[in-house]
Design an enzyme around this catalytic site. Structure first.
Site, PDB file in Angstrom:
ATOM      1  N   ASP A  11     -19.792  -4.116 -24.345  1.00 18.27           N
ATOM      2  CA  ASP A  11     -18.976  -3.469 -25.370  1.00 18.27           C
ATOM      3  C   ASP A  11     -17.516  -3.762 -25.076  1.00 18.27           C
ATOM      4  O   ASP A  11     -17.041  -3.525 -23.952  1.00 18.27           O
ATOM      5  CB  ASP A  11     -19.195  -1.957 -25.366  1.00 18.27           C
ATOM      6  N   ASP A 130     -27.715   1.263 -35.501  1.00 17.53           N
ATOM      7  CA  ASP A 130     -27.433   2.421 -34.656  1.00 17.53           C
ATOM      8  C   ASP A 130     -28.246   3.583 -35.207  1.00 17.53           C
ATOM      9  O   ASP A 130     -27.978   4.085 -36.299  1.00 17.53           O
ATOM     10  CB  ASP A 130     -25.940   2.744 -34.662  1.00 17.53           C
TER      11      ASP A 130
END
EC number: 4.3.2.10
Length: 258
Positions: A11, A130
């Protein structure tokens, strides 16, 4: 049978690799390029980079580090972050990425999936989902803008319906980011993975929850996922990729051993 894949996830925020828990409270892990090199050397099958605030900031991923990564590793890598057009994708692929991944932009405009697949082929197009398990309704809900705690919101999509929709539109691979499990290292959500595997006819990647080698084994053996993505166990050197792959091979998993 295709070999199963081990995929470290990096990330990226403000030019550095970060990691949170359940997509919140991110801490800095380190610099992008050295981490990419380390994982490639350890035996990762590919890497995934998420510029986690690109979509919520209304910008595309910073392409300068994409080019630097391409120069120093010899394994495939996928890049995600604010890709809203064929032109955005073209730039990232030109800078050296092998695949591009879209998430929030696909929810905003599902036709983007088809346009990208038509231009570059489905093998280049990954859709990230997600997904949050809601205990009250006993259902899985798709979330959007999860890189920004202030803007994160539930969509109207149930995860199962979105998995079906994006395949129809040309997704070549699906990464299921299980938000409840993210960063807590107590195992992948096998129930969810099994449900989605039953309706997913493209490669399915598990993401969120890996804490031990057995968690990877369970995802491959019990949910038949094509790849397992993880972050904190690799960032914090809790699990070595080479040793993990040796263990999985010993347990009968078809995997490329370093």
């Amino acid at each position: 049978m295709l070999a199963k894949r081990i995929i470290p996830c990096l990330d990226v925020k403000d030019g550095q690799v970060v990691k949170g828990v359940q997509f919140r409270n991110h801490e800095i892990i380190g610099d992008i390029v050295p981490l990419a090199q380390r994982y490639a050397q350890e035996g990762a099958d590919e890497l995934v980079f998420y510029d986690i605030t690109a979509s919520s900031d209304g910008r595309v991923v910073d392409k300068s580090w994409v080019a630097r990564v391409a120069e120093v590793i010899d394994i495939p890598f996928c890049v995600a972050g604010g890709i809203k057009s064929v032109e955005d994708a073209s730039q990232i692929l030109t800078f050296g990425a092998d695949k591009i991944s879209i998430n929030s932009p696909a929810l905003a405009d599902p036709t983007l999936i088809t346009r990208l697949a038509d231009r570059y082929g489905v093998q280049c197009i990954v859709v990230g989902i997600d997904t949050w398990y809601d205990t009250e309704s006993d259902s899985y809900q798709v979330y959007q803008f999860t890189g920004d705690e202030k803007r994160t919101k539930a969509t109207t999509w149930q995860t199962e319906d979105w998995v079906k929709e994006i395949q129809l539109r040309g997704a070549g691979e699906i990464v299921l980011n299980m938000m409840n499990q993210d960063g807590v290292r107590n195992g992948y959500d096998l129930r969810q993975l099994q449900q989605m595997r039953a309706i997913c006819h493209v490669p399915l990647i598990a993401s969120g929850g890996a804490g031990t080698p057995d968690h990877f084994l369970e995802a491959f053996r019990d949910a038949d996922v094509d790849g397992a993505l993880a972050a904190s166990v690799f960032h914090k050197q809790i699990i070595n990729i080479g040793e993990l792959k040796k263990y999985l091979s010993e347990q009968g998993v078809e995997i490329r051993v370093c």
